[in-house]
Write a protein that holds these residues in place. Sequence first.
Motif, PDB file in Angstrom:
ATOM      1  N   ARG A   1       0.831  -1.203   0.000  1.00  4.99           N
ATOM      2  CA  ARG A   1       0.000   0.000   0.000  1.00  4.99           C
ATOM      3  C   ARG A   1       0.870   1.259   0.000  1.00  4.99           C
ATOM      4  O   ARG A   1       0.579   2.241  -0.685  1.00  4.99           O
ATOM      5  N   LYS A   2       1.959   1.225   0.773  1.00  7.66           N
ATOM      6  CA  LYS A   2       2.862   2.370   0.871  1.00  7.66           C
ATOM      7  C   LYS A   2       3.454   2.711  -0.501  1.00  7.66           C
ATOM      8  O   LYS A   2       3.521   3.890  -0.892  1.00  7.66           O
ATOM      9  N   VAL A   3       3.869   1.711  -1.260  1.00  6.35           N
ATOM     10  CA  VAL A   3       4.428   1.925  -2.599  1.00  6.35           C
ATOM     11  C   VAL A   3       3.365   2.504  -3.514  1.00  6.35           C
ATOM     12  O   VAL A   3       3.621   3.459  -4.261  1.00  6.35           O
ATOM     13  N   TRP A   4       2.149   1.961  -3.468  1.00  9.14           N
ATOM     14  CA  TRP A   4       1.070   2.446  -4.328  1.00  9.14           C
ATOM     15  C   TRP A   4       0.750   3.908  -4.035  1.00  9.14           C
ATOM     16  O   TRP A   4       0.608   4.724  -4.950  1.00  9.14           O
ATOM     17  N   VAL A   5       0.642   4.253  -2.764  1.00  8.46           N
ATOM     18  CA  VAL A   5       0.329   5.640  -2.383  1.00  8.46           C
ATOM     19  C   VAL A   5       1.435   6.576  -2.856  1.00  8.46           C
ATOM     20  O   VAL A   5       1.160   7.631  -3.442  1.00  8.46           O
ATOM     21  N   ARG A   6       2.675   6.179  -2.651  1.00 11.74           N
ATOM     22  CA  ARG A   6       3.790   7.048  -3.048  1.00 11.74           C
ATOM     23  C   ARG A   6       3.828   7.254  -4.565  1.00 11.74           C
ATOM     24  O   ARG A   6       3.991   8.372  -5.046  1.00 11.74           O
ATOM     25  N   LEU A   7       3.685   6.176  -5.327  1.00 14.95           N
ATOM     26  CA  LEU A   7       3.694   6.286  -6.787  1.00 14.95           C
ATOM     27  C   LEU A   7       2.500   7.095  -7.298  1.00 14.95           C
ATOM     28  O   LEU A   7       2.628   7.879  -8.238  1.00 14.95           O
ATOM     29  N   THR A   8       1.354   6.919  -6.680  1.00 17.88           N
ATOM     30  CA  THR A   8       0.166   7.669  -7.083  1.00 17.88           C
ATOM     31  C   THR A   8       0.357   9.154  -6.810  1.00 17.88           C
ATOM     32  O   THR A   8       0.011  10.005  -7.640  1.00 17.88           O
ATOM     33  N   ARG A   9       0.938   9.481  -5.671  1.00 22.84           N
ATOM     34  CA  ARG A   9       1.162  10.883  -5.341  1.00 22.84           C
ATOM     35  C   ARG A   9       2.209  11.518  -6.258  1.00 22.84           C
ATOM     36  O   ARG A   9       2.056  12.656  -6.702  1.00 22.84           O
ATOM     37  N   VAL A  10       3.262  10.782  -6.579  1.00 22.43           N
ATOM     38  CA  VAL A  10       4.289  11.309  -7.491  1.00 22.43           C
ATOM     39  C   VAL A  10       3.692  11.548  -8.872  1.00 22.43           C
ATOM     40  O   VAL A  10       3.924  12.590  -9.492  1.00 22.43           O
ATOM     41  N   SER A  11       2.919  10.594  -9.374  1.00 24.95           N
ATOM     42  CA  SER A  11       2.309  10.773 -10.696  1.00 24.95           C
ATOM     43  C   SER A  11       1.308  11.926 -10.687  1.00 24.95           C
ATOM     44  O   SER A  11       1.184  12.658 -11.676  1.00 24.95           O
ATOM     45  N   ALA A  12       0.607  12.131  -9.582  1.00 26.36           N
ATOM     46  CA  ALA A  12      -0.327  13.258  -9.485  1.00 26.36           C
ATOM     47  C   ALA A  12       0.418  14.591  -9.555  1.00 26.36           C
ATOM     48  O   ALA A  12      -0.027  15.521 -10.236  1.00 26.36           O
ATOM     49  N   VAL A  13       1.559  14.687  -8.882  1.00 26.15           N
ATOM     50  CA  VAL A  13       2.357  15.921  -8.926  1.00 26.15           C
ATOM     51  C   VAL A  13       2.845  16.183 -10.348  1.00 26.15           C
ATOM     52  O   VAL A  13       2.805  17.324 -10.835  1.00 26.15           O
ATOM     53  N   ILE A  14       3.297  15.131 -11.029  1.00 25.30           N
ATOM     54  CA  ILE A  14       3.766  15.287 -12.404  1.00 25.30           C
ATOM     55  C   ILE A  14       2.636  15.790 -13.298  1.00 25.30           C
ATOM     56  O   ILE A  14       2.825  16.697 -14.110  1.00 25.30           O
ATOM     57  N   PHE A  15       1.444  15.220 -13.155  1.00 21.28           N
ATOM     58  CA  PHE A  15       0.327  15.657 -13.988  1.00 21.28           C
ATOM     59  C   PHE A  15      -0.151  17.059 -13.625  1.00 21.28           C
ATOM     60  O   PHE A  15      -0.609  17.808 -14.491  1.00 21.28           O
ATOM     61  N   MET A  16      -0.051  17.452 -12.355  1.00 23.16           N
ATOM     62  CA  MET A  16      -0.380  18.830 -11.984  1.00 23.16           C
ATOM     63  C   MET A  16       0.566  19.795 -12.686  1.00 23.16           C
ATOM     64  O   MET A  16       0.139  20.784 -13.278  1.00 23.16           O
ATOM     65  N   CYS A  17       1.856  19.493 -12.636  1.00 21.56           N
ATOM     66  CA  CYS A  17       2.855  20.354 -13.274  1.00 21.56           C
ATOM     67  C   CYS A  17       2.649  20.403 -14.785  1.00 21.56           C
ATOM     68  O   CYS A  17       2.704  21.477 -15.386  1.00 21.56           O
ATOM     69  N   LEU A  18       2.402  19.252 -15.380  1.00 18.89           N
ATOM     70  CA  LEU A  18       2.171  19.204 -16.827  1.00 18.89           C
ATOM     71  C   LEU A  18       0.940  20.022 -17.210  1.00 18.89           C
ATOM     72  O   LEU A  18       0.954  20.754 -18.200  1.00 18.89           O
ATOM     73  N   GLY A  19      -0.122  19.936 -16.426  1.00 13.98           N
ATOM     74  CA  GLY A  19      -1.328  20.712 -16.708  1.00 13.98           C
ATOM     75  C   GLY A  19      -1.079  22.205 -16.645  1.00 13.98           C
ATOM     76  O   GLY A  19      -1.517  22.963 -17.516  1.00 13.98           O
ATOM     77  N   VAL A  20      -0.343  22.649 -15.649  1.00 12.14           N
ATOM     78  CA  VAL A  20      -0.046  24.072 -15.509  1.00 12.14           C
ATOM     79  C   VAL A  20       0.861  24.545 -16.642  1.00 12.14           C
ATOM     80  O   VAL A  20       0.635  25.612 -17.237  1.00 12.14           O
ATOM     81  N   VAL A  21       1.876  23.754 -16.986  1.00 14.65           N
ATOM     82  CA  VAL A  21       2.804  24.132 -18.063  1.00 14.65           C
ATOM     83  C   VAL A  21       2.073  24.226 -19.396  1.00 14.65           C
ATOM     84  O   VAL A  21       2.258  25.184 -20.157  1.00 14.65           O
ATOM     85  N   VAL A  22       1.232  23.239 -19.693  1.00 15.35           N
ATOM     86  CA  VAL A  22       0.530  23.245 -20.977  1.00 15.35           C
ATOM     87  C   VAL A  22      -0.490  24.385 -21.041  1.00 15.35           C
ATOM     88  O   VAL A  22      -0.627  25.049 -22.072  1.00 15.35           O
ATOM     89  N   ALA A  23      -1.190  24.649 -19.962  1.00 13.87           N
ATOM     90  CA  ALA A  23      -2.150  25.757 -19.949  1.00 13.87           C
ATOM     91  C   ALA A  23      -1.432  27.092 -20.148  1.00 13.87           C
ATOM     92  O   ALA A  23      -1.881  27.942 -20.919  1.00 13.87           O
ATOM     93  N   THR A  24      -0.306  27.272 -19.476  1.00 14.99           N
ATOM     94  CA  THR A  24       0.473  28.497 -19.624  1.00 14.99           C
ATOM     95  C   THR A  24       1.021  28.630 -21.046  1.00 14.99           C
ATOM     96  O   THR A  24       0.959  29.704 -21.651  1.00 14.99           O
ATOM     97  N   ALA A  25       1.541  27.527 -21.585  1.00 12.19           N
ATOM     98  CA  ALA A  25       2.082  27.548 -22.944  1.00 12.19           C
ATOM     99  C   ALA A  25       0.993  27.867 -23.959  1.00 12.19           C
ATOM    100  O   ALA A  25       1.231  28.573 -24.941  1.00 12.19           O
ATOM    101  N   SER A  26      -0.205  27.367 -23.719  1.00  8.12           N
ATOM    102  CA  SER A  26      -1.310  27.634 -24.631  1.00  8.12           C
ATOM    103  C   SER A  26      -1.641  29.123 -24.660  1.00  8.12           C
ATOM    104  O   SER A  26      -1.922  29.680 -25.724  1.00  8.12           O
ATOM    105  N   LEU A  27      -1.590  29.754 -23.516  1.00  7.10           N
ATOM    106  CA  LEU A  27      -1.885  31.186 -23.448  1.00  7.10           C
ATOM    107  C   LEU A  27      -0.740  32.038 -23.997  1.00  7.10           C
ATOM    108  O   LEU A  27      -0.966  33.005 -24.714  1.00  7.10           O
ATOM    109  N   VAL A  28       0.488  31.664 -23.671  1.00  2.00           N
ATOM    110  CA  VAL A  28       1.638  32.491 -24.011  1.00  2.00           C
ATOM    111  C   VAL A  28       2.173  32.196 -25.412  1.00  2.00           C
ATOM    112  O   VAL A  28       2.426  33.107 -26.197  1.00  2.00           O
TER     113      VAL A  28
END
Length: 92
Positions: free
Chosen positions: A43-70
């Motif tokens: 469970r510990k491995v699953w939670v950690r990997l899920t949280r890391v992937s969530a952070v990556i997708f948050m960053c990707l979403g912000v970068v792509v939204a900003t790039a789309s505007l700029v």
Amino acid sequence: MGEVGVILEVVTAGLAATLYFAAPKLPPNPIIGFRAGYAYVSRKVWVRLTRVSAVIFMCLGVVVATASLVLGDLAAAIILAVGAVAVLVVMM
């Protein structure tokens, strides 16, 4: 992408943030969260990997939204494609 793309990327980043905070409360499952075979070792491995992937997708979403505007739609689409491939490579 335009305005609709920005909205979709902000929603994606918001869903990723929700997953980040919900991961410790969810059991490992094949529907929501990180779904590679080795993530189910504990469970510990699953939670950690899920949280890391969530952070990556948050960053990707912000970068792509900003790039789309700029930079415009084409640049945002290229960044999204490169980011998606990078996420797949990092998570393997």
